[in-house]
Design an enzyme around this catalytic site. Structure first.
Site, PDB file in Angstrom:
ATOM      1  N   HIS A  12       0.808  -1.234   0.000  1.00  0.00           N
ATOM      2  CA  HIS A  12       0.000   0.000   0.000  1.00  0.00           C
ATOM      3  C   HIS A  12       0.843   1.287   0.000  1.00  0.00           C
ATOM      4  CE1 HIS A  12       0.019  -0.230   4.693  1.00  0.00           C
ATOM      5  NE2 HIS A  12       1.065   0.438   4.247  1.00  0.00           N
ATOM      6  N   HIS A  59      -2.143   4.702   9.667  1.00  0.00           N
ATOM      7  CA  HIS A  59      -0.786   5.159  10.010  1.00  0.00           C
ATOM      8  C   HIS A  59      -0.869   6.454  10.821  1.00  0.00           C
ATOM      9  CE1 HIS A  59      -0.409   2.588   6.447  1.00  0.00           C
ATOM     10  NE2 HIS A  59       0.845   2.368   6.771  1.00  0.00           N
ATOM     11  N   HIS A 193       9.926  -4.025   4.219  1.00  0.00           N
ATOM     12  CA  HIS A 193      10.363  -2.629   4.193  1.00  0.00           C
ATOM     13  C   HIS A 193      10.645  -2.128   5.601  1.00  0.00           C
ATOM     14  CE1 HIS A 193       5.970  -2.081   4.716  1.00  0.00           C
ATOM     15  NE2 HIS A 193       6.063  -0.769   4.803  1.00  0.00           N
ATOM     16  N   GLU A 240       3.592  -5.345   8.891  1.00  0.00           N
ATOM     17  CA  GLU A 240       2.266  -5.155   8.275  1.00  0.00           C
ATOM     18  C   GLU A 240       1.747  -6.447   7.648  1.00  0.00           C
ATOM     19  OE1 GLU A 240       2.446  -0.398   7.056  1.00  0.00           O
ATOM     20  OE2 GLU A 240       2.849  -1.868   5.500  1.00  0.00           O
TER      21      GLU A 240
HETATM   22  C1  DHB Z   1       6.208   3.456   2.637  1.00  0.00           C
HETATM   23  C2  DHB Z   1       5.590   2.236   2.853  1.00  0.00           C
HETATM   24  C3  DHB Z   1       4.555   2.109   3.772  1.00  0.00           C
HETATM   25  O1  DHB Z   1       3.933   0.929   4.066  1.00  0.00           O
HETATM   26  C4  DHB Z   1       4.086   3.227   4.436  1.00  0.00           C
HETATM   27  O2  DHB Z   1       3.039   3.073   5.256  1.00  0.00           O
HETATM   28  C5  DHB Z   1       4.698   4.461   4.254  1.00  0.00           C
HETATM   29  C6  DHB Z   1       5.752   4.577   3.343  1.00  0.00           C
HETATM   30  C7  DHB Z   1       7.315   3.602   1.661  1.00  0.00           C
HETATM   31  O3  DHB Z   1       7.842   2.617   1.159  1.00  0.00           O
HETATM   32  O4  DHB Z   1       7.688   4.745   1.360  1.00  0.00           O
HETATM   33 FE    FE Z   2       2.372   1.128   5.735  1.00  0.00          FE
END
Ligand code: DHB
Ligand code: FE
Length: 286
Positions: A12, A59, A193, A240
């Site tokens: 997302h 978030h 990530h 997540e």
């Molecule tokens: C990014 C990924 C995320 O899941 C998020 O909530 C905010 C930023 C990113 O990769 O920039």
């Molecule tokens: Fe996220």
């Protein structure tokens, strides 16, 4: 009766939403990412779901450290895109399904999952970016959406085991709703990530690939994976991915039915700081 016909899993990343809103999808950086969703958009048009039950995380847009529900179900009639600092995204408002959402709340709480009931909240990129990826730029989302927010931001967050069992409870809830509805369940967020600290930028393709394999073939085993492994292997925001287990738990094989069919699988790096994973599983009609 209502039934769950399929589950959809997707990352997302907010920059994906910005790329769409700013008309950059054809740029060399973004083109391969959006190519991975062409099948999915056609598939969704053909499937014509009546309702999407969309599992995502907020978030710190609707909630904050002042109030952190573990599992929150949106029972309202509509939900507006949140302002995450650059103004709300120029995407349609989300039309809810209060009748089905209230029924699911009743049923799932009676099955001993204590949900927070939310009649009013704005929905951030966690919910709108998956819709944009799957639907493209549209004047209205194709059907009502029930937002289901999971806390994966502030520890303690729910375990994979709890998430899988919750998906099973949601399936029972949907199947006891007295209307002939085609319901999809989406699990969103991930894949690997990390946005902060010395390991910012971490991507782990091998671990992500194995996660996708096991999500398809070994969801019960995958649900045993502890948080520390997600964080170590997939980065702090890789946690997540536990949300995907909620959608997986709602598939028929976990209620004694046949294994789901893999309609589509896609993986792409990079999109902003995130490895993008995407899967579509269909429940065979019995
Ligand atoms: C990014 C990924 C995320 O899941 C998020 O909530 C905010 C930023 C990113 O990769 O920039
Ligand atoms: Fe996220």
């Amino acid at each position: 009766m209502a039934r769950i016909s399929a589950s959809v899993y997707t990352s997302h990343v907010p920059a994906i939403g910005a790329a769409m809103d700013l008309g950059k999808t054809g740029e060399p950086y973004w083109q391969p990412l959006f190519a991975g969703y062409e099948f999915s958009r056609q598939w969704l048009r053909e499937q014509r779901p009546d309702v999407i039950f969309l599992v995502y995380n907020d978030h710190a847009s609707a909630f904050s450290l002042e109030m952190i529900p573990t599992f929150a179900i949106g029972t309202g009639e509509r939900f507006q895109p949140a302002d995450e600092g650059w103004g709300p995204r120029p995407v349609p408002q989300v039309i809810g399904h209060p009748e089905l959402a209230s029924h699911i709340a009743q049923s799932v709480i009676q099955q001993d999952f204590d949900l927070t009931i939310v009649n009013r909240m704005d929905v951030d990129h966690g919910l709108t970016v998956p819709l944009s990826l799957m639907c493209g730029q549209v004047p209205a989302w194709p059907c009502p959406v029930i937002p289901f927010a999971v806390n994966v931001v502030q520890y303690p967050v729910p375990s994979g085991r709890r998430c899988l069992a919750l998906g099973q409870a949601i399936r029972r809830a949907v199947e006891s709703f007295d209307a002939d509805l085609n319901v999809q369940i989406w699990g969103t967020g991930g894949m690997s990530h990390q946005l902060q600290g010395p390991r910012a930028g971490l991507i782990n393709r091998e671990w992500d690939t194995r996660f996708l394999d096991r999500l398809i073939d070994d969801p019960v085993g995958l649900a045993q994976v502890p948080h520390i492994e997600y964080v170590r292997e997939a980065g702090s925001e890789g946690i997540e991915l536990v949300m995907w287990l909620i959608a997986r738990g709602a598939m028929g094989d976990l209620a004694g039915g046949p294994a789901p069919r893999v309609a589509h699988r896609f993986y792409h790096v990079p999109a902003s700081n995130t490895a993008v994973g995407h899967l579509i599983l269909e429940n065979p009609r019995t």
